[in-house]
Design an enzyme around this catalytic site. Structure first.
Site, mmCIF file in Angstrom:
data_model
loop_
_atom_site.group_PDB
_atom_site.id
_atom_site.type_symbol
_atom_site.label_atom_id
_atom_site.label_comp_id
_atom_site.label_asym_id
_atom_site.label_seq_id
_atom_site.Cartn_x
_atom_site.Cartn_y
_atom_site.Cartn_z
ATOM 1 N N GLU A 41 0.890 -1.170 0.000
ATOM 2 C CA GLU A 41 0.000 0.000 0.000
ATOM 3 C C GLU A 41 0.921 1.210 0.000
ATOM 4 O OE1 GLU A 41 -2.698 0.314 3.427
ATOM 5 O OE2 GLU A 41 -2.503 2.493 3.277
ATOM 6 N N ARG A 45 1.754 10.006 0.931
ATOM 7 C CA ARG A 45 2.297 10.909 1.941
ATOM 8 C C ARG A 45 3.575 11.557 1.431
ATOM 9 N NH1 ARG A 45 1.412 6.984 7.218
ATOM 10 N NH2 ARG A 45 -0.608 6.277 6.448
ATOM 11 N N THR A 69 -3.507 6.388 1.941
ATOM 12 C CA THR A 69 -3.647 7.808 2.305
ATOM 13 C C THR A 69 -4.211 8.609 1.124
ATOM 14 O OG1 THR A 69 -1.594 7.440 3.581
ATOM 15 C CG2 THR A 69 -2.556 9.624 3.694
ATOM 16 N N LYS A 129 -10.887 -0.744 6.353
ATOM 17 C CA LYS A 129 -9.662 -0.588 7.140
ATOM 18 C C LYS A 129 -10.094 -0.205 8.558
ATOM 19 C CE LYS A 129 -5.518 2.314 7.280
ATOM 20 N NZ LYS A 129 -4.364 2.679 6.473
HETATM 21 C C1 3PG Z 1 -1.053 3.533 8.303
HETATM 22 O O1 3PG Z 1 -0.762 4.476 7.656
HETATM 23 O O2 3PG Z 1 -1.933 2.753 7.942
HETATM 24 C C2 3PG Z 1 -0.372 3.398 9.595
HETATM 25 O O3 3PG Z 1 0.290 4.591 9.883
HETATM 26 C C3 3PG Z 1 0.606 2.292 9.660
HETATM 27 O O4 3PG Z 1 0.748 2.134 11.007
HETATM 28 P P1 3PG Z 1 2.081 1.551 11.651
HETATM 29 O O5 3PG Z 1 3.186 2.476 11.218
HETATM 30 O O6 3PG Z 1 1.813 1.599 13.129
HETATM 31 O O7 3PG Z 1 2.257 0.167 11.133
#
Ligand code: 3PG
Length: 212
Positions: A41, A45, A69, A129
């Site tokens: 994924e 960002r 995102t 999600k």
């Molecule tokens: C995401 O963007 O889905 C989360 O920030 C990932 O979370 P993690 O860095 O705690 O795995």
């Protein structure tokens, strides 16, 4: 569940990627595949997201690439144009959901509360999600919120690690987990592809213990 959700279930884990330089996308995708986790994924960002998705989808056909995102229709369009096969967003933006549905690309919006889940159901979505999973209440919360909604399944993300992955996957409402620990920005920026592969292999061992 349609094919993409079946594939996510079979893989069991969705690496969440924040990539600064699109030239790292191909070696990263290969490292994930070599480790047995052919999925990414790639989050919007960074400015490199579009090209990174394109590089992965055009050069590493065995990887299932999605975009994360995704906060606007514009980003969804870019992601799909680049080759993203699924779209993930931290929350549920009705406009983004409608757009993805209009072009038949699966969308996984982040939902936590009953109200958000019911909004997702009103769009016919039942794989969501769950973000930020650990911070929002972890597996106990996930189980409690699933109780009234027998038709939904979750991809919990946020605070998932090698330590708690198995517990989440044991719950039958979990399609897969998401997490950044397999390919952190530090590992990517330093080209530590062998390490990415090793972490993926360890993760696969854990997934196999729960699902085989
Ligand atoms: C995401 O963007 O889905 C989360 O920030 C990932 O979370 P993690 O860095 O705690 O795995």
């Amino acid at each position: 569940m349609n094919n993409i959700y079946d594939t996510l279930y079979q893989i069991g884990m969705v690496p969440v990627i924040k990539i600064d330089d699109a030239k790292d996308a191909i070696p990263l995708a290969k490292a994930l595949c070599d480790g047995g986790i052919p999925c990414a994924e790639v989050t919007f960002r960074t400015d490199a997201a579009y090209q990174a998705i394109k590089n992965m989808s055009e050069n590493v056909p065995e990887i299932l690439v999605g975009a994360g995102t995704v906060l606007s229709i514009e980003q969804a369009k870019l992601a799909i144009e680049a080759g993203a096969k699924f779209i993930v967003s931290p929350g549920l933006n009705p406009e983004v959901v409608k757009y993805c549905q209009s072009v038949n690309v699966p969308i996984l919006p982040g939902c936590i509360t009953p109200t958000e889940i019911e909004l997702a159901l009103s769009f016919g979505l039942n794989v969501l999600k769950f973000f930020p999973a650990e911070q929002a209440g972890g597996l106990d919360f996930t189980k409690a919120v699933c109780a009234p909604y027998t038709q939904i399944k979750f991809i919990p993300t946020g605070g998932i690690s090698e330590k708690n992955l198995e517990e989440y996957l044991k719950f039958d409402k979990i399609v897969a987990c998401g997490g950044s620990y397999m390919a952190t920005t530090d590992l990517i920026n330093n080209g530590k592809w062998d390490e990415v592969t090793e972490i993926c292999k360890k993760t696969v061992e854990k997934i196999k213990k729960v699902r085989n």
